[in-house]
Design a protein around this motif. Sequence first.
Motif, mmCIF file in Angstrom:
data_model
loop_
_atom_site.group_PDB
_atom_site.id
_atom_site.type_symbol
_atom_site.label_atom_id
_atom_site.label_comp_id
_atom_site.label_asym_id
_atom_site.label_seq_id
_atom_site.Cartn_x
_atom_site.Cartn_y
_atom_site.Cartn_z
ATOM 1 N N GLU A 387 1.168 -1.106 0.000
ATOM 2 C CA GLU A 387 -0.108 0.161 0.403
ATOM 3 C C GLU A 387 1.316 1.405 -0.424
ATOM 4 O O GLU A 387 0.562 2.391 -0.744
ATOM 5 N N ILE A 388 2.023 0.487 0.124
ATOM 6 C CA ILE A 388 2.410 2.490 1.232
ATOM 7 C C ILE A 388 3.575 2.781 -0.357
ATOM 8 O O ILE A 388 3.359 3.548 -0.691
ATOM 9 N N PHE A 389 4.331 1.937 -1.268
ATOM 10 C CA PHE A 389 4.349 1.659 -2.527
ATOM 11 C C PHE A 389 3.359 2.336 -3.343
ATOM 12 O O PHE A 389 3.518 3.263 -4.665
ATOM 13 N N ASP A 390 2.088 1.234 -3.309
ATOM 14 C CA ASP A 390 1.027 2.279 -4.137
ATOM 15 C C ASP A 390 0.730 3.311 -4.659
ATOM 16 O O ASP A 390 0.549 4.288 -5.047
ATOM 17 N N LYS A 391 0.582 3.914 -2.713
ATOM 18 C CA LYS A 391 0.105 5.722 -2.336
ATOM 19 C C LYS A 391 1.763 6.495 -3.046
ATOM 20 O O LYS A 391 0.941 7.406 -3.536
ATOM 21 N N TRP A 392 2.653 5.776 -2.577
ATOM 22 C CA TRP A 392 3.911 6.562 -3.198
ATOM 23 C C TRP A 392 3.858 6.656 -4.613
ATOM 24 O O TRP A 392 3.843 7.903 -5.472
ATOM 25 N N LEU A 393 3.503 6.309 -5.340
ATOM 26 C CA LEU A 393 3.282 6.242 -7.056
ATOM 27 C C LEU A 393 2.415 6.698 -7.463
ATOM 28 O O LEU A 393 2.594 7.616 -8.129
ATOM 29 N N THR A 394 1.381 6.518 -6.527
ATOM 30 C CA THR A 394 -0.348 7.027 -7.268
ATOM 31 C C THR A 394 0.523 9.151 -6.849
ATOM 32 O O THR A 394 0.294 10.044 -7.722
ATOM 33 N N GLU A 395 1.264 9.404 -6.096
ATOM 34 C CA GLU A 395 1.304 10.866 -5.587
ATOM 35 C C GLU A 395 2.953 11.214 -5.592
ATOM 36 O O GLU A 395 2.970 12.175 -6.014
ATOM 37 N N TYR A 405 11.814 8.630 3.931
ATOM 38 C CA TYR A 405 10.910 7.259 4.604
ATOM 39 C C TYR A 405 10.842 6.052 3.718
ATOM 40 O O TYR A 405 9.460 5.140 4.337
ATOM 41 N N LEU A 406 12.287 5.686 3.680
ATOM 42 C CA LEU A 406 11.405 3.568 3.672
ATOM 43 C C LEU A 406 11.727 2.710 4.554
ATOM 44 O O LEU A 406 10.902 1.555 4.523
ATOM 45 N N LYS A 407 11.483 3.601 5.725
ATOM 46 C CA LYS A 407 11.654 2.619 7.010
ATOM 47 C C LYS A 407 9.794 1.980 6.968
ATOM 48 O O LYS A 407 8.999 1.016 7.344
ATOM 49 N N ASP A 408 8.687 3.690 6.540
ATOM 50 C CA ASP A 408 7.452 3.532 6.576
ATOM 51 C C ASP A 408 7.078 2.142 5.557
ATOM 52 O O ASP A 408 5.866 1.331 6.231
ATOM 53 N N LYS A 417 16.203 -8.329 11.389
ATOM 54 C CA LYS A 417 17.033 -6.612 10.764
ATOM 55 C C LYS A 417 16.387 -5.976 10.499
ATOM 56 O O LYS A 417 16.106 -6.723 9.177
ATOM 57 N N THR A 418 16.778 -5.255 10.085
ATOM 58 C CA THR A 418 16.457 -3.702 8.822
ATOM 59 C C THR A 418 17.605 -2.944 8.337
ATOM 60 O O THR A 418 18.681 -3.557 8.990
ATOM 61 N N TYR A 419 17.553 -2.275 7.722
ATOM 62 C CA TYR A 419 19.128 -2.085 6.820
ATOM 63 C C TYR A 419 18.568 -1.159 6.272
ATOM 64 O O TYR A 419 19.543 -0.693 5.448
ATOM 65 N N GLU A 420 17.485 -0.020 6.672
ATOM 66 C CA GLU A 420 17.480 1.392 5.671
ATOM 67 C C GLU A 420 18.586 2.234 6.063
ATOM 68 O O GLU A 420 18.402 3.102 5.054
ATOM 69 N N LYS A 439 12.168 7.790 10.625
ATOM 70 C CA LYS A 439 11.313 7.066 12.329
ATOM 71 C C LYS A 439 10.108 6.671 11.127
ATOM 72 O O LYS A 439 9.071 7.230 10.921
ATOM 73 N N LYS A 440 9.776 5.168 11.043
ATOM 74 C CA LYS A 440 8.341 4.555 11.169
ATOM 75 C C LYS A 440 7.614 5.652 11.939
ATOM 76 O O LYS A 440 7.316 5.550 13.123
ATOM 77 N N SER A 441 6.240 5.431 10.959
ATOM 78 C CA SER A 441 5.366 6.513 11.468
ATOM 79 C C SER A 441 4.179 5.605 11.528
ATOM 80 O O SER A 441 3.578 5.722 10.029
ATOM 81 N N TRP A 442 3.586 4.944 11.940
ATOM 82 C CA TRP A 442 2.232 4.444 11.907
ATOM 83 C C TRP A 442 0.381 5.413 11.286
ATOM 84 O O TRP A 442 0.047 4.422 10.367
ATOM 85 N N LYS A 443 0.762 6.409 11.612
ATOM 86 C CA LYS A 443 -0.105 7.091 11.134
ATOM 87 C C LYS A 443 0.086 7.774 9.182
ATOM 88 O O LYS A 443 -1.013 7.712 8.628
ATOM 89 N N ARG A 444 1.362 8.019 8.666
ATOM 90 C CA ARG A 444 1.937 7.780 7.609
ATOM 91 C C ARG A 444 1.452 6.812 7.325
ATOM 92 O O ARG A 444 1.159 6.745 5.843
ATOM 93 N N ILE A 445 2.109 5.657 7.986
ATOM 94 C CA ILE A 445 1.289 4.375 6.776
ATOM 95 C C ILE A 445 0.061 4.873 6.919
ATOM 96 O O ILE A 445 -0.346 4.361 5.463
ATOM 97 N N PHE A 446 -0.765 4.733 7.756
ATOM 98 C CA PHE A 446 -2.489 4.208 7.513
ATOM 99 C C PHE A 446 -3.222 5.328 6.845
ATOM 100 O O PHE A 446 -4.588 5.181 6.699
#
Length: 449
Positions: A387-395, A405-408, A417-420, A439-446
């Motif tokens: 959903e995040i990439f779908d949104k970023w592509l649309t935006e 914002y890759l952590k989102d 382990k994360t690599y961002e 930092k990852k933000s659930w508010k942004r994610i949703f």
Amino acid sequence: MEHIVIIGNGISGVTLARHIRKLSDKKITIVSAETDYFFSRTALMYVYMGHMKFEHTQPYENWFWKKNRIELKKGYVKQVETETKTLHFAEGDTLQYDKLIIATGSKPNKFGWPGQDLNGVIGMYHKQDLEQLEKYAPNKEVCKRAVIVGGGLIGIELAEMLNSRKIPVTFLVRENSFWNGVLPEGESKMINDHIKNHHIDLRLSTNLKEIKSDDNGHVKSIIIEETGEEIPCNVVGLTAGVTPNIDFLKDSDIELGRGVKVNRFLETNIADVYAIGDCAEQHEAIGNRRPIEAVWYTGRMMGETLAQTICGNKTPYKPGHWFNSAKFLDIEYQTYGWVFGERGRPEYEHHFHWKHAKENICITVAFHKDTKEFLGINTFGIRMRHEIFDKWLTEKRDVDYVMSYLKDANFDPEFFKTYENDILTQYNNTFNTNLTAHKKSWKRIFSKV
Ligand SMILES: Cc1cc2nc3c(=O)[nH]c(=O)nc-3n(C[C@H](O)[C@H](O)[C@H](O)COP(=O)(O)OP(=O)(O)OC[C@H]3O[C@@H](n4cnc5c(N)ncnc54)[C@H](O)[C@@H]3O)c2cc1C
């Protein structure tokens, strides 16, 4: 009552039937020559590998169809007479329809190789192929070596399947690097190494010339086109792509190309006849998509869309941003938007590639060289949020935004382990930027687009 007849009980046909039932009281019949009930084709490999039984691939209980008044007919349609709206079955009977939907999927390609119809030569598409594989390659004693011809997503699944039973595999790939018609160079090379590390005899730039028979009409060996080398084997897997399964329509009035030709409403040239799923071919491709899309989710989307039209709400097929996922042995792969390999890459498409120093984990981000618009991403070994990439592509976000914002987007389970941070450091060094990772933000994610 209007009678809707669907040929094909794959994902596209059954999705259509289920949605027509949700929207209407029409009479529905699904025809299939393959199985009595719908099953998940993508899970076939796990049956051979012993992870599940065949019945576990059936998402609906057998009573589901009767309860929802969807009739199932087992039979092979050999001819469609559109003037009289009649289907003729190989078994000799006929069936009348008011509206017909062709959802007959694909079949494995055969390119006329000598010996391609011998016993022990199999495709990897239908349930019957799995039964053949069980017969000819039950273990490494019966099948001392298998040769796979064609290096795509089904070929590598077959290699993994045979590998799981310790059957030695030689894998013939026409291209000079695995799936490099789709994957950028760094990723394709990583997969070459990964295949070889699994003790699969990967032969790049190699074509099949001929399959040789023993005295009983069974595969004995194959001959390689380039070198003439003979490789003894008991099974040959043909996985050099698929073609729409439409031969039975050759004598009908329905317009055919490689598939059944359809417009954006999935209508054919004949009134009341439609096509969906792997066998449908758009007159004009949608964006960068191929005119024939042989993937699971597009079949499902076409089924959902056409149900609307058939039930009176005429709706065009609009698949949105491209995405897909697959697996190369144990490496998970996801793609969102467009990231082209060397072939067919537009001149404006630039890439940023990051690879873990030791592990098979990498990403490639594609962006427009002038506007920096984010065009797409491939990830290997990191799960990302669709959903995040779908949104970023649309935006139409730019690549700097995406990197910050890759952590989102990360969708790996907790404690993975994360690599961002590493990825962003390399990005900053490469492009002389000074971006900081948010930092990852659930508010942004949703949040919605
Ligand atoms: C091994 C394998 C793994 C895959 N993995 C993935 C994956 O990971 N992700 C992904 O997106 N896609 C994957 N795919 C592709 C995906 O499975 C297909 O795109 C999808 O199943 C096509 O669905 P469909 O409804 O169009 O047709 P199908 O599922 O092919 O169903 C068509 C049905 O119609 C029947 N039929 C055909 N002609 C006739 C006739 N004349 N009379 C009666 N019946 C007929 C066929 O026997 C078949 O049962 C995979 C495919 C295979 C083979």
